[in-house]
Design a protein around this motif. Structure first.
Motif, mmCIF file in Angstrom:
data_model
loop_
_atom_site.group_PDB
_atom_site.id
_atom_site.type_symbol
_atom_site.label_atom_id
_atom_site.label_comp_id
_atom_site.label_asym_id
_atom_site.label_seq_id
_atom_site.Cartn_x
_atom_site.Cartn_y
_atom_site.Cartn_z
ATOM 1 N N ILE A 38 8.378 41.248 46.345
ATOM 2 C CA ILE A 38 9.903 41.403 46.456
ATOM 3 C C ILE A 38 10.558 40.008 46.790
ATOM 4 O O ILE A 38 10.324 39.013 47.328
ATOM 5 C CB ILE A 38 10.020 42.229 47.759
ATOM 6 N N ALA A 40 14.288 37.864 46.823
ATOM 7 C CA ALA A 40 15.918 38.128 47.317
ATOM 8 C C ALA A 40 16.532 37.205 46.633
ATOM 9 O O ALA A 40 16.017 36.038 46.531
ATOM 10 C CB ALA A 40 15.845 38.258 49.112
ATOM 11 N N GLU A 69 10.124 42.540 41.910
ATOM 12 C CA GLU A 69 11.249 43.570 42.258
ATOM 13 C C GLU A 69 12.472 42.240 42.824
ATOM 14 O O GLU A 69 12.101 41.933 43.822
ATOM 15 C CB GLU A 69 10.988 44.404 43.337
ATOM 16 N N ASN A 71 15.976 41.930 44.649
ATOM 17 C CA ASN A 71 16.984 42.352 45.172
ATOM 18 C C ASN A 71 18.189 41.523 45.229
ATOM 19 O O ASN A 71 17.889 40.198 45.886
ATOM 20 C CB ASN A 71 16.331 42.744 46.637
ATOM 21 N N ASP A 72 19.412 41.880 44.707
ATOM 22 C CA ASP A 72 20.512 40.749 44.876
ATOM 23 C C ASP A 72 21.203 41.215 45.955
ATOM 24 O O ASP A 72 21.809 42.193 46.334
ATOM 25 C CB ASP A 72 21.288 41.134 43.312
ATOM 26 N N SER A 79 20.234 36.389 51.405
ATOM 27 C CA SER A 79 18.880 36.728 51.122
ATOM 28 C C SER A 79 17.929 36.035 52.078
ATOM 29 O O SER A 79 16.712 36.363 52.176
ATOM 30 C CB SER A 79 18.988 35.802 49.472
ATOM 31 N N ALA A 88 11.605 40.703 52.478
ATOM 32 C CA ALA A 88 11.392 39.873 51.059
ATOM 33 C C ALA A 88 10.247 39.059 51.108
ATOM 34 O O ALA A 88 10.187 38.474 52.363
ATOM 35 C CB ALA A 88 12.726 39.040 50.633
#
Length: 345
Positions: A38, A40, A69, A71-72, A79, A88
């Motif tokens: 994950i 960020a 993956e 994530n924005d 983040s 994250a």
């Protein structure tokens, strides 16, 4: 009495250079220990994070054995919160956060550089710019940054400090990145913005802003900081590098391949690779903006030797809470992963 063989071994050992095992990659694996990661990021559509998008879209992460993956979030500060909160594994964000977090006693480490130049600029609405002769004149003004606490915010604070102002003398408003930046200026919601391209170039082409501080070229970084100014990079908590070095290596490999691809890719190829929405409705301006910032993109993911010290000086100038004497810059970064990725590419 030693045998001739024993004597020969001792002679060879004495002559051999002492090589210290790198603490983070001594146990680096060929394959990542965890394939799902994950990541960020704050404002992915900005050219500031272009290498991340390229690594994703060109399949460089997948080829390194990762399912990333992304994530924005609205900005880099958000983040960072995701990383520290455990949602994250790694962040694509400003290197400066490694310094700021060390100051707070919460270590994070950068390991793959995206930008060797800051790639940001401060622009004032044209009607406001006419009244501003220097940073002392921006007292009380509202600036659109990606998110409060992000590098875009720190750049405004640094500029304000050059005019004798405190961070509290200006107002930072989180407006994200991309189209929301353009809207904030056109609607008069802010007096100025501290942002990355392509939003800035779009506003310039419309005559909506006047650029006051510009770090979108290496020439601009040299003039303002005396050399390189590390911008976006991959950073994580130390455990990711120590306990899953193969995963960290795969992440670094993806970014380094993207950095390298961007050195020679045509602006048209870049525009064709990123999502259509990133172009903000004007492919030609996007291509122009990329061509302008290309030389600030790291060619190899490796931190320039002058980068950490320049960043620390920049932070200390705009934030009295930063105490340079207490910062151990060596603990904020490792080049081992990027250098290894470069050898494999």
């Amino acid at each position: 009495m030693m045998t001739k063989l024993q004597m020969r071994r001792r002679t060879l050992l004495a002559a051999a250079p002492i090589v210290l095992a790198a603490p983070h990659v001594a146990r680096a694996q060929t394959k990542p220990e965890k394939s799902k990661v994950i990541l960020a990021v704050g404002g992915k559509s900005a050219l500031y994070y272009l290498s991340l998008t390229i690594a994703e879209r060109k399949g460089f992460f997948k080829e390194a054995g990762l399912d990333v993956e992304i994530n924005d979030f609205q900005g880099g500060a958000k983040s960072l919160q995701a990383l520290m909160g455990g949602s994250a594994d790694v962040v694509a964000g400003a290197y400066e956060h490694t310094i700021r977090m060390q100051q707070r006693g919460q270590p994070i480490v950068g390991f793959a550089l995206i930008g060797r130049g800051m790639q940001l600029a401060i622009g004032l609405r044209t009607d406001v710019a006419a009244k501003v002769k220097g940073p002392a004149d921006i007292k009380g003004m509202k600036f659109g940054v990606t998110a409060p606490g992000s590098q875009t915010h720190m750049l405004v604070n640094n500029w304000a400090a050059k005019g004798g102002l405190k961070p509290t003398d200006i107002v930072a408003i989180g407006v994200g990145a991309g189209a929301s930046v353009v809207a904030a200026i056109e609607k008069g919601e802010v007096d100025g913005v501290s942002q990355a391209d392509p939003a800035l170039t779009i506003l310039q082409e419309k005559g909506a802003i006047k650029i006051m501080v510009d770090t979108r070229t290496m020439k601009g970084n040299q003039e303002l900081f005396g050399g390189s100014m590390p911008a976006a990079c991959l950073y994580a908590q130390p455990d990711l590098l120590k306990k899953t070095p193969g995963t960290a290596q795969a992440l670094a490999s993806g970014i380094v391949r993207a950095d390298q691809w961007l050195q020679t890719a045509s602006p048209a190829d870049v525009a064709a690779t990123v999502p259509e929405a990133f172009l903000l409705g004007d492919r030609a301006i996007y291509e122009k903006a990329f061509a302008n910032v290309r030389d600030t993109i790291s060619p190899d993911g490796v931190m320039p030797s002058d980068g950490p010290a320049n960043c620390l000086k920049f932070l200390a100038e705009g934030d009295p809470k930063i105490e340079p004497a207490k910062i151990k810059l060596a603990d904020t970064w490792t080049n081992e992963f990027a250098q290894r990725a470069g050898k494999r590419s």
